[in-house]
Write an enzyme that holds these catalytic residues in place. Structure first.
Site, PDB file in Angstrom:
ATOM      1  N   TYR A 157       0.824  -1.211   0.000  1.00  0.00           N
ATOM      2  CA  TYR A 157       0.000   0.000   0.000  1.00  0.00           C
ATOM      3  C   TYR A 157       0.858   1.261   0.000  1.00  0.00           C
ATOM      4  CZ  TYR A 157      -4.805  -1.673   0.340  1.00  0.00           C
ATOM      5  OH  TYR A 157      -6.037  -2.214   0.059  1.00  0.00           O
ATOM      6  N   LYS A 227       6.241 -14.055   5.343  1.00  0.00           N
ATOM      7  CA  LYS A 227       7.035 -14.850   4.398  1.00  0.00           C
ATOM      8  C   LYS A 227       8.510 -14.572   4.670  1.00  0.00           C
ATOM      9  CE  LYS A 227       7.224 -17.679   0.832  1.00  0.00           C
ATOM     10  NZ  LYS A 227       6.921 -19.108   0.997  1.00  0.00           N
ATOM     11  N   ASP A 327       2.170 -18.977   3.060  1.00  0.00           N
ATOM     12  CA  ASP A 327       1.577 -19.986   2.167  1.00  0.00           C
ATOM     13  C   ASP A 327       1.039 -21.176   2.949  1.00  0.00           C
ATOM     14  OD1 ASP A 327       4.515 -21.804   1.290  1.00  0.00           O
ATOM     15  OD2 ASP A 327       4.476 -19.982   2.492  1.00  0.00           O
TER      16      ASP A 327
END
Length: 462
Positions: A157, A227, A327
């Protein structure tokens, strides 16, 4: 400049000593939204007003104040987002909005993003739960009861991008290669480049809000989703900063998952040595280099130093803080949803997770959301779906996203009795299979009703 009429009644919400002060007739700015926005706003406003009336018998009442953005604003004031709208949300602190069209054209930002950034609404709060009877693609949607704290001002963003072939990207790639020795851009001649910022300050204020929410609402865990195994200095740093904040500011109330293993090992065997404990926590201990072994022993010693306050069974009463790779999380919210409670994550991960979870409990059409700055008190609650212009004016679509966002707003104001009535009404109407077309087509024996009629059904079940 747009010329808005001021609020006709009510008193402003204020922030005093870090807490919202809410009068009995608070002024609440609203944007009805584009496309189906007017339909769902009318139904939602009726439900919210009814809940407040039923809960407080007229003692309290929301003083709605219409402000403008999107297509209606463009038509009235030749501005997609007038300064007066931003200032109204800034002045009155708490508001709500329907779905907005993002204007087509280069260089024009999403109106939703613009509001969040101008008011520094750093938390995107997305609770996800199932209402009995709502069609779902999973076998046990009732196992889903999570609250996502999605960082709202950093990551993509606030990302910086340069287009493939542009002078800027050539200059940046040249700098990366010549000055920093970067040699792993596979096709530098045709690559676009994006940069995403993750800061310690942005991380800490999000994690603080997530932990405070979890403690206040007696939740069992906060999971840091990242991640960091690949992006070690952005997403990995988010994980590390989050753990550090949890330990430094909430030490008496939290325990990390790895600390529970260490304390549990000691409880099972009081004579267990530090090294033996480290081997149980990290099975690869014997193959690790000496410096890593030393770090593991230090971790065990730090956890055991908590024994007086966290040892034995004491840690079982604490809020557990753990982390999960993004994930794997997207898989496990499907296969093991009960393992997740409050989730703290960055912007892009939160975007994926909130929509994936919404699909498990009936879709984005009834997924609520709020954008909040807990430090200043500013908050805008909003529909999380699009404008669906082909259904505009047909009194057809499900108003649930705006209605439940209003429920979040009432709870944020401390009007929990009214918020509970909204949930009771939604549970009752959906349980009775009195639903809009999106649910009716998927439910056996359902009675399909209009958007406004669904609102009345919800009110009747309050």
């Amino acid at each position: 400049m747009a010329q808005f009429e001021g609020p006709k009644s009510g008193d402003p919400i204020t922030m005093q000593n870090g807490q919202l002060t809410v009068p009995d007739h608070p002024i609440v700015p609203f944007i009805e939204g584009d496309g189906t926005g007017p339909d769902i706003w009318r139904a939602s406003q009726a439900m919210l007003d009814a809940a407040v009336e039923k809960a407080y018998g007229g003692k309290r009442k929301l003083a709605w104040y219409e402000v403008y953005a999107g297509e209606k604003s463009k038509n009235l004031f030749d501005s997609w987002l007038p300064d007066e709208t931003v200032e109204a949300y800034r002045k009155y602190l708490v508001g709500i909005k329907g779905p907005l069209t993002t204007p087509v054209g280069k260089g024009i930002r999403s109106l939703n993003v613009a509001l969040r950034q101008q008011l520094d609404l750093y938390v995107c709060l997305r609770p996800v739960r199932w209402f009995t009877g709502v069609p779902s693609p999973v076998r046990r949607p009732g196992d889903v009861d999570m609250v996502i704290f999605r960082e709202n001002t950093e990551d993509i963003y606030a990302g910086v991008e340069y287009q493939s072939g542009s002078d800027e990207v050539k200059k940046l790639i040249g700098f990366l290669q010549s000055e920093l020795g970067v040699n792993k851009i596979r096709f530098p001649g045709t690559s676009g480049i994006g940069i995403k910022p993750i800061s310690s300050e942005g991380t800490e204020r999000l994690m603080r809000a997530a932990i405070q929410y979890a403690l206040a609402n007696k939740r069992k865990s906060v999971t840091i989703v990242h991640k960091g195994n690949i992006m070690k200095f952005t997403e990995g740093a988010f994980r590390d900063w989050s753990y550090a904040l949890a330990k430094s500011e909430f030490r008496a109330d939290i325990v990390t998952e790895r600390e529970t293993w260490i304390l549990g090992n000691k409880a099972a065997n009081a004579d267990l040595s530090v090294e033996a404990n480290a081997k149980l926590v990290e099975p690869g201990y014997d193959m690790a280099p000496p410096e890593v072994q030393a770090e593991l022993r230090a971790e065990v010693e730090a956890a055991l130093a908590l024994w007086d306050t966290h040892g034995g069974d004491q840690w079982k009463q604490k809020l557990i803080v753990n982390d999960a790779i993004a994930d794997i999380t997207l898989q496990q919210v499907l296969t093991r949803p009960k393992n997740f409670d409050v989730i703290a994550t960055m912007n892009l991960n939160g975007d994926y997770l909130s929509d994936a979870l919404a699909a498990q409990v009936g879709g984005i059409g009834i997924a609520p959301g709020g954008n909040i700055n807990y430090q200043t008190g500013h908050a805008i609650f909003e529909a999380t779906h699009g404008t669906a212009p082909k259904y505009a004016g047909l009194d057809k679509v499900n108003p649930g996203s705006v209605t439940l966002s209003g429920e979040m707003m009432l709870r944020h104001l401390g009007w929990t009795e009214a918020a509970d009535l909204v949930l009771k009404g939604m549970d009752g109407a959906i349980g009775a299979k009195t639903v809009t077309y999106d649910f009716a087509r998927l439910m056996d024996g359902a009675k399909e009703v209009s958007c406004s009629a669904f609102g009345q059904a919800v009110i009747s079940h309050m």
